[in-house]
Scaffold this motif. Sequence first.
Motif, PDB file in Angstrom:
ATOM      1  N   THR A   1       0.958  -1.104   0.071  1.00  0.00           N
ATOM      2  CA  THR A   1      -0.071  -0.003  -0.120  1.00  0.00           C
ATOM      3  C   THR A   1       0.725   1.194   0.205  1.00  0.00           C
ATOM      4  OG1 THR A   1      -1.706  -1.323   1.114  1.00  0.00           O
ATOM      5  CG2 THR A   1      -2.014   1.277   1.388  1.00  0.00           C
ATOM      6  N   LEU A   2       2.114   1.260   0.840  1.00  0.00           N
ATOM      7  CA  LEU A   2       2.852   2.146   0.924  1.00  0.00           C
ATOM      8  C   LEU A   2       3.519   2.693  -0.453  1.00  0.00           C
ATOM      9  CD1 LEU A   2       4.816   1.909   4.111  1.00  0.00           C
ATOM     10  CD2 LEU A   2       3.186   3.746   3.598  1.00  0.00           C
ATOM     11  N   ARG A   3       3.898   1.245  -1.286  1.00  0.00           N
ATOM     12  CA  ARG A   3       4.356   1.641  -2.721  1.00  0.00           C
ATOM     13  C   ARG A   3       3.289   2.384  -3.475  1.00  0.00           C
ATOM     14  NH1 ARG A   3       6.793  -3.034  -1.310  1.00  0.00           N
ATOM     15  NH2 ARG A   3       5.380  -4.176  -2.135  1.00  0.00           N
ATOM     16  N   GLU A   4       2.109   1.911  -3.517  1.00  0.00           N
ATOM     17  CA  GLU A   4       1.128   2.433  -4.275  1.00  0.00           C
ATOM     18  C   GLU A   4       0.626   3.937  -3.972  1.00  0.00           C
ATOM     19  OE1 GLU A   4      -3.882   1.277  -5.232  1.00  0.00           O
ATOM     20  OE2 GLU A   4      -2.523  -0.062  -3.737  1.00  0.00           O
ATOM     21  N   LEU A   5       0.808   4.271  -2.579  1.00  0.00           N
ATOM     22  CA  LEU A   5       0.716   5.762  -2.420  1.00  0.00           C
ATOM     23  C   LEU A   5       1.642   6.518  -2.828  1.00  0.00           C
ATOM     24  CD1 LEU A   5      -0.614   5.645   1.476  1.00  0.00           C
ATOM     25  CD2 LEU A   5      -2.031   6.407  -0.672  1.00  0.00           C
ATOM     26  N   ASP A   6       3.051   6.014  -2.895  1.00  0.00           N
ATOM     27  CA  ASP A   6       4.025   6.908  -3.452  1.00  0.00           C
ATOM     28  C   ASP A   6       3.750   6.836  -5.005  1.00  0.00           C
ATOM     29  OD1 ASP A   6       5.589   6.991  -1.428  1.00  0.00           O
ATOM     30  OD2 ASP A   6       6.563   5.174  -1.451  1.00  0.00           O
TER      31      ASP A   6
ATOM     32  N   LEU B   1       0.977   7.045  -6.574  1.00  0.00           N
ATOM     33  CA  LEU B   1      -0.239   7.864  -6.635  1.00  0.00           C
ATOM     34  C   LEU B   1      -0.235   9.624  -6.403  1.00  0.00           C
ATOM     35  CD1 LEU B   1      -3.080   6.040  -5.311  1.00  0.00           C
ATOM     36  CD2 LEU B   1      -2.815   6.516  -7.630  1.00  0.00           C
ATOM     37  N   CYS B   2       1.053   9.692  -5.624  1.00  0.00           N
ATOM     38  CA  CYS B   2       1.267  10.846  -4.817  1.00  0.00           C
ATOM     39  C   CYS B   2       2.654  11.462  -5.516  1.00  0.00           C
ATOM     40  CB  CYS B   2       1.554  10.867  -3.355  1.00  0.00           C
ATOM     41  SG  CYS B   2      -0.061  10.289  -2.632  1.00  0.00           S
ATOM     42  N   GLY B   3       3.165  10.773  -6.411  1.00  0.00           N
ATOM     43  CA  GLY B   3       4.455  11.128  -7.176  1.00  0.00           C
ATOM     44  C   GLY B   3       5.470  11.598  -6.162  1.00  0.00           C
ATOM     45  N   GLY B   4       5.527  11.067  -5.033  1.00  0.00           N
ATOM     46  CA  GLY B   4       6.679  11.537  -4.005  1.00  0.00           C
ATOM     47  C   GLY B   4       6.386  12.726  -3.467  1.00  0.00           C
ATOM     48  N   ASP B   5       5.346  13.315  -3.620  1.00  0.00           N
ATOM     49  CA  ASP B   5       5.128  14.809  -2.683  1.00  0.00           C
ATOM     50  C   ASP B   5       4.420  14.375  -1.810  1.00  0.00           C
ATOM     51  OD1 ASP B   5       4.908  17.334  -2.309  1.00  0.00           O
ATOM     52  OD2 ASP B   5       3.823  17.897  -4.201  1.00  0.00           O
ATOM     53  N   THR B   6       4.292  15.408  -0.672  1.00  0.00           N
ATOM     54  CA  THR B   6       3.728  15.300   0.493  1.00  0.00           C
ATOM     55  C   THR B   6       2.282  15.662   0.157  1.00  0.00           C
ATOM     56  OG1 THR B   6       4.019  17.588   0.988  1.00  0.00           O
ATOM     57  CG2 THR B   6       5.824  15.930   1.838  1.00  0.00           C
ATOM     58  N   ARG B   7       1.794  16.114  -0.984  1.00  0.00           N
ATOM     59  CA  ARG B   7       0.310  16.040  -1.393  1.00  0.00           C
ATOM     60  C   ARG B   7      -0.258  15.094  -2.384  1.00  0.00           C
ATOM     61  NH1 ARG B   7      -1.766  21.308  -0.462  1.00  0.00           N
ATOM     62  NH2 ARG B   7      -3.010  21.090  -1.859  1.00  0.00           N
TER      63      ARG B   7
ATOM     64  N   PRO C   1      -3.503  13.450  -4.410  1.00  0.00           N
ATOM     65  CA  PRO C   1      -4.949  13.723  -4.790  1.00  0.00           C
ATOM     66  C   PRO C   1      -6.076  12.950  -4.182  1.00  0.00           C
ATOM     67  CG  PRO C   1      -3.794  12.145  -6.137  1.00  0.00           C
ATOM     68  CD  PRO C   1      -3.141  12.544  -5.070  1.00  0.00           C
ATOM     69  N   PRO C   2      -7.182  13.375  -3.981  1.00  0.00           N
ATOM     70  CA  PRO C   2      -8.405  12.668  -3.367  1.00  0.00           C
ATOM     71  C   PRO C   2      -8.663  11.263  -3.614  1.00  0.00           C
ATOM     72  CG  PRO C   2      -9.174  14.980  -4.027  1.00  0.00           C
ATOM     73  CD  PRO C   2      -7.808  14.617  -4.765  1.00  0.00           C
ATOM     74  N   SER C   3      -8.232  11.058  -5.062  1.00  0.00           N
ATOM     75  CA  SER C   3      -8.344   9.669  -5.422  1.00  0.00           C
ATOM     76  C   SER C   3      -7.570   8.549  -4.810  1.00  0.00           C
ATOM     77  CB  SER C   3      -8.188   9.305  -6.897  1.00  0.00           C
ATOM     78  OG  SER C   3      -6.791   9.905  -7.228  1.00  0.00           O
ATOM     79  N   ALA C   4      -6.523   9.020  -3.752  1.00  0.00           N
ATOM     80  CA  ALA C   4      -5.576   8.287  -3.158  1.00  0.00           C
ATOM     81  C   ALA C   4      -6.390   8.037  -1.927  1.00  0.00           C
ATOM     82  CB  ALA C   4      -4.421   8.885  -3.151  1.00  0.00           C
ATOM     83  N   LYS C   5      -7.435   8.610  -1.321  1.00  0.00           N
ATOM     84  CA  LYS C   5      -8.056   8.312  -0.193  1.00  0.00           C
ATOM     85  C   LYS C   5      -8.337   6.797   0.158  1.00  0.00           C
ATOM     86  CE  LYS C   5     -11.343  10.267   3.218  1.00  0.00           C
ATOM     87  NZ  LYS C   5     -11.720   8.912   3.660  1.00  0.00           N
TER      88      LYS C   5
ATOM     89  N   SER D   1      -0.762  12.546   3.324  1.00  0.00           N
ATOM     90  CA  SER D   1       0.908  12.535   3.337  1.00  0.00           C
ATOM     91  C   SER D   1       1.404  11.341   3.891  1.00  0.00           C
ATOM     92  CB  SER D   1       1.145  13.661   4.158  1.00  0.00           C
ATOM     93  OG  SER D   1       2.625  13.808   4.339  1.00  0.00           O
ATOM     94  N   VAL D   2       2.642  10.980   3.367  1.00  0.00           N
ATOM     95  CA  VAL D   2       3.411   9.709   3.689  1.00  0.00           C
ATOM     96  C   VAL D   2       4.536  10.157   4.408  1.00  0.00           C
ATOM     97  CG1 VAL D   2       4.059   7.511   2.924  1.00  0.00           C
ATOM     98  CG2 VAL D   2       2.136   8.443   1.754  1.00  0.00           C
ATOM     99  N   THR D   3       5.076   9.743   5.816  1.00  0.00           N
ATOM    100  CA  THR D   3       5.854   9.932   6.134  1.00  0.00           C
ATOM    101  C   THR D   3       6.668   8.590   6.387  1.00  0.00           C
ATOM    102  OG1 THR D   3       5.359  10.040   8.481  1.00  0.00           O
ATOM    103  CG2 THR D   3       5.210  11.985   7.313  1.00  0.00           C
ATOM    104  N   GLY D   4       8.031   8.436   6.358  1.00  0.00           N
ATOM    105  CA  GLY D   4       8.716   7.458   6.210  1.00  0.00           C
ATOM    106  C   GLY D   4       9.937   7.680   7.451  1.00  0.00           C
ATOM    107  N   ARG D   5      10.296   6.248   7.954  1.00  0.00           N
ATOM    108  CA  ARG D   5      11.524   6.473   9.048  1.00  0.00           C
ATOM    109  C   ARG D   5      12.259   5.098   8.732  1.00  0.00           C
ATOM    110  NH1 ARG D   5      10.238   5.979  15.182  1.00  0.00           N
ATOM    111  NH2 ARG D   5       9.692   3.739  14.630  1.00  0.00           N
ATOM    112  N   PHE D   6      13.811   5.295   8.990  1.00  0.00           N
ATOM    113  CA  PHE D   6      14.584   4.185   8.630  1.00  0.00           C
ATOM    114  C   PHE D   6      15.647   4.223   9.726  1.00  0.00           C
ATOM    115  CE2 PHE D   6      13.152   3.109   4.361  1.00  0.00           C
ATOM    116  CZ  PHE D   6      12.469   4.265   4.031  1.00  0.00           C
TER     117      PHE D   6
END
Length: 361
Positions: free
Chosen positions: A255-260, A262-268, A270-274, A356-361
């Motif tokens: 799911t995280l990869r799918e969101l990346d 849809l969002c194109g790596g941006d913090t914003r 689109p509504p379709s990604a909800k 918004s997707v935030t990550g931690r490594f």
Amino acid sequence: MHVGGLRRSSKHVAGAAALLAALAAAPRSSAQTREELDQARALFQEAVALSAANNCAAALAKFQAVARVRRTPQVLFNIAECEERLGKLVSALGNYRLAAAAAEGDPKAKDVTANVGARIESLEQRTPKLAIRRGEGALTATILLDGFELGAQEMSADIPVDPGTHVITARVGDREAARETVTVAERDTKTVEVAIDEPPPAGTPPPADAPPPAAPVEAPAPAARPSKVPGFVVLGAGIASGAVGGVFLVLRGGTLRELDTLCGGDTRCPPSAKPTADRGRLYTGVAEAAIGLGVVGVATGIVLLATSGGGPSDAPKAAARDARGEGAAPRRSAGGSGPRADLLLQAPGADVAGLSVTGRF
């Protein structure tokens, strides 16, 4: 000695002559033929000769053979005399008495009547006697003297015995319970008490003054060992829950990869990604809950297995280990030490509908 021997021989010859005369004058019967009487006369003559030669054992056998044909007072007297000389005082005394009874009123047996009284009196004084009495433990035992069972009358009187050694035994059933050997000489009188020193048979009540038997001390029953089944069940459930959490972690990663994307790596986003973000939040919650339960289940199962089935003495040790934190596997955070991604409904700079997707490594 020579004169005495001649006198004894003359007595035997006189006795033999008297007996021969008695045998010759004896009336015949169907049981006694002339041939039998002739044989008896010959045996008697041989017996007299053997007795005169001091061979009393052989003479006694021949006198007894004569008595089987004709029991005259003279034959009985000679049998008793041979037995007396052989030391068989009890049997000799009995045959002297039989000879006296047979000679009574018989004019042809005057020689027997004249001598038998003194012989009987002498033997009654010389014959030793045994008094056998029941002692402790032998009240119901069978008492034997030289292998012959004694009756109640014999046990209550003095028993005439021959000089020498005699064996007294007591039997209980088929088992010999006591044995005693006693030696007597002429004119002796001895008392023997037969005692059986054996434990009482099974079922015999103890004496009235005996202390009661001590009650057996029962060892405390060991504590019941707890079953290992609950431990295995909890451990299995923990492993299964952890596996479910792992599956949802994999789904969360997708799911995280799918969101990346849809969002194109941006913090914003689109509504379709909800919907995708909602699904990601669901996977994240389920994974964290399942993994947490799995860790707790595995740790609890290990503790249960460690404290069960090892016996009562192992329980305190297991409890001590649990108190020190040594009995359970170390816990890890629900997210583990690997990378972690968080889904935020509203990130800085995003609008209300954005993700918004935030990550931690």
